[in-house]
Design an enzyme around this catalytic site. Structure first.
Site, mmCIF file in Angstrom:
data_model
loop_
_atom_site.group_PDB
_atom_site.id
_atom_site.type_symbol
_atom_site.label_atom_id
_atom_site.label_comp_id
_atom_site.label_asym_id
_atom_site.label_seq_id
_atom_site.Cartn_x
_atom_site.Cartn_y
_atom_site.Cartn_z
ATOM 1 C CG ASP A 136 -1.939 64.759 12.559
ATOM 2 O OD1 ASP A 136 -0.801 64.365 12.892
ATOM 3 O OD2 ASP A 136 -2.206 65.169 11.420
ATOM 4 C CG HIS A 143 3.464 70.856 6.832
ATOM 5 N ND1 HIS A 143 3.129 70.491 5.550
ATOM 6 C CD2 HIS A 143 2.296 70.844 7.543
ATOM 7 C CE1 HIS A 143 1.822 70.263 5.483
ATOM 8 N NE2 HIS A 143 1.295 70.475 6.677
ATOM 9 C CD GLU A 208 -0.644 66.414 6.250
ATOM 10 O OE1 GLU A 208 -0.879 67.594 5.904
ATOM 11 O OE2 GLU A 208 -0.961 65.975 7.366
ATOM 12 C CD GLU A 210 1.386 63.936 10.232
ATOM 13 O OE1 GLU A 210 1.269 63.731 11.462
ATOM 14 O OE2 GLU A 210 0.512 64.492 9.532
ATOM 15 C CG ASP A 242 -2.887 63.374 8.455
ATOM 16 O OD1 ASP A 242 -3.990 62.831 8.311
ATOM 17 O OD2 ASP A 242 -2.749 64.576 8.761
ATOM 18 N NE ARG A 246 -2.609 68.528 1.510
ATOM 19 C CZ ARG A 246 -2.245 68.352 2.772
ATOM 20 N NH1 ARG A 246 -3.023 68.765 3.762
ATOM 21 N NH2 ARG A 246 -1.114 67.751 3.060
ATOM 22 C CD GLN A 249 -6.426 70.093 4.975
ATOM 23 O OE1 GLN A 249 -5.873 69.384 4.128
ATOM 24 N NE2 GLN A 249 -5.785 70.559 6.023
ATOM 25 C CE LYS A 262 -5.170 67.268 7.407
ATOM 26 N NZ LYS A 262 -3.797 66.729 7.225
ATOM 27 C CB THR A 266 -4.304 57.728 9.612
ATOM 28 O OG1 THR A 266 -5.134 58.889 9.598
ATOM 29 C CG2 THR A 266 -2.900 58.114 10.059
ATOM 30 C CD GLU A 383 5.066 71.133 3.003
ATOM 31 O OE1 GLU A 383 4.621 70.025 3.355
ATOM 32 O OE2 GLU A 383 6.005 71.703 3.581
HETATM 33 MN MN MN Z 1 -1.143 65.770 9.548
#
Ligand code: MN
Length: 434
Positions: A136, A143, A208, A210, A242, A246, A249, A262, A266, A383
């Site tokens: 990834d 971002h 996420e 992506e 993804d 948080r 993380q 993560k 996915t 975000e």
């Molecule tokens: Mn990612």
């Protein structure tokens, strides 16, 4: 541009004409099971899937196209991915001819339709390749910048960002196909105000937005791929969510990067939208601002800069349990574009292999979260809600800072250009379960 991209070409498969995602100009590869059948390779056309094995049995291919069809007919597409662009494009041309409304063999193929073209809605779709490795990247510059701002870093981007296509090696075993439920992970995190970590369900579950890229032909260990040839190692694209815990993380990241935050799931969209189908939607990479450093020579190729980006609109939507009950349909969280990526796929391939690392057919890249500069294009809840400080108001009257159990997150994409037939990617969808 060849005849497969001719905007005037129509299909005798009626649902393909004016289909928003799978017109005859797209023809993405995937792996599906028809009702009661085993997984096999196929090609999406309108509301149907062309069964490549059945087409082979009917003797519809010869030469290079037959070689590619045989490689794509099995339960994973790795053998097709290994072949490279020549046979793949030959198969594409043959399929387009077989499905074209004015195709020379239309009558013969149309007679075979009942066993050749099962309805997509009755089929089960699968992860299309055995993924050896999944990497990834972090190429969404807005971002990356938003991430730095949230923790008060000034300047927000790390000093390496404009020199290195930053990435981490992620987890291939938990890549799942669209529609697979995603269980909220448990893990170790430090709750607000607590001095010590505790173990329990993630309280800041995020998505996420992506792009995924499928690697085709690999490179030998110790033999880097030059950036000028790197685009030829990408077969096609998909959508990739993804999922990110948080709170887990934040606690586990230092000093080696994301791990359990993560690796629990996915989600990818099932179709490999080929670089051949995406050719009309290539564009120049955005010029770097004058005060950005020029990348080192191993990352720079003039041809790649001229056409290494993709103009593909990409969006994230949420459907809460309340939205499902009321039948309102999903609510859009973000609309962005793949062309916001700071690095091209060729630069990612060149960087990944520059020290000699070998890529293999069926490896998967994630692009990094593709946020647009403005809030309406932010590709994660971290975000959108400013890490939970500003919850989002949804049309149902609900609020969201992060994902709740029962929420479904949907990614979609569309490639459009005047004078071309638009194509889509299919959905990348997952529902959170406790
Ligand atoms: Mn990612």
């Amino acid at each position: 541009m060849d005849e497969t991209l001719d905007p005037a070409r129509r299909s005798w498969v009626a649902t393909a004409n004016d289909h928003p995602e799978f017109p005859i100009q797209n023809l993405p590869f995937g792996v599906f099971s028809p009702p009661g059948g085993a997984p096999r390779g196929g090609v999406a056309i309108g509301g149907r899937i062309l069964d490549l094995g059945a087409a082979l049995d009917a003797g519809l291919f010869s030469g290079e196209a037959e070689r590619a069809a045989a490689a794509a007919a099995g339960p994973v597409l790795n053998p097709l991915m290994a072949l490279g662009a020549g046979p793949r494009a030959a198969l594409r041309r043959r399929l387009s001819g077989l499905l074209a409304a004015d195709g020379a063999e239309r009558a013969r193929v149309e007679r075979l339709a009942p066993r050749l073209l099962p309805a997509r809605a009755e089929c089960t779709l699968h992860v299309p390749a055995a993924i050896g490795d999944y990497t990834d990247f972090f190429a969404g510059i807005h971002h990356a910048s938003n991430s730095g701002k949230r923790i008060g870093r000034e300047p927000p981007l790390m000093p390496n960002y404009k020199h290195v296509p930053v990435a981490y090696h992620s987890r291939a075993s938990s890549v799942v196909v669209s529609g697979t439920p995603v269980r909220r992970p448990a893990g170790q995190r430090v709750r607000a105000g607590a001095g010590a970590p505790s173990f329990g369900p993630c309280e800041r579950l995020d998505f996420e937005l992506e792009l995924g890229a499928w690697i085709g032909p690999g490179n030998a260990l110790g033999e880097p791929v030059p950036v000028g040839r790197a685009a030829g190692h990408v077969v096609g694209l998909c959508l990739l969510n993804d999922w990110s815990a948080r709170d887990i993380q934040r606690w586990e990241m230092p000093p080696l990067g994301p791990f359990n935050a993560k690796n629990f799931a996915t989600t990818i969209s099932p179709w490999v939208v080929t670089v051949e189908a995406l050719a009309p939607f290539r564009q120049a990479q955005r010029p770097r601002p004058a005060d950005d450093p020029r990348p080192l020579p191993y990352l720079w190729d003039d041809g790649d800069q001229r056409e290494g980006a993709f103009d593909v609109a990409i969006e994230a939507l949420i459907e809460t349990a309340a939205m499902r009950e009321r039948g309102t349909g999903p609510h859009r969280l973000a609309l962005s574009n793949v062309n916001h990526l700071y690095w091209t796929l060729a630069q990612m391939v060149a960087h990944h292999t520059c020290g000699g690392c070998n890529l293999r057919p069926g490896d998967l890249f994630g692009s990094g979260t593709i946020s647009a500069p403005e809030r309406s294009g932010f590709g994660s809840f971290a975000e959108l809600s400013d890490e939970g400080r500003t919850p989002l108001a949804l049309p149902t009257g609900e609020q969201r800072s992060f994902l709740e159990d029962g929420d479904e997150l949907v990614l979609r994409a569309a490639a459009r250009r005047p004078g071309c037939v638009s194509i889509g990617f299919g959905e990348c969808r997952g529902r959170i379960v406790p």
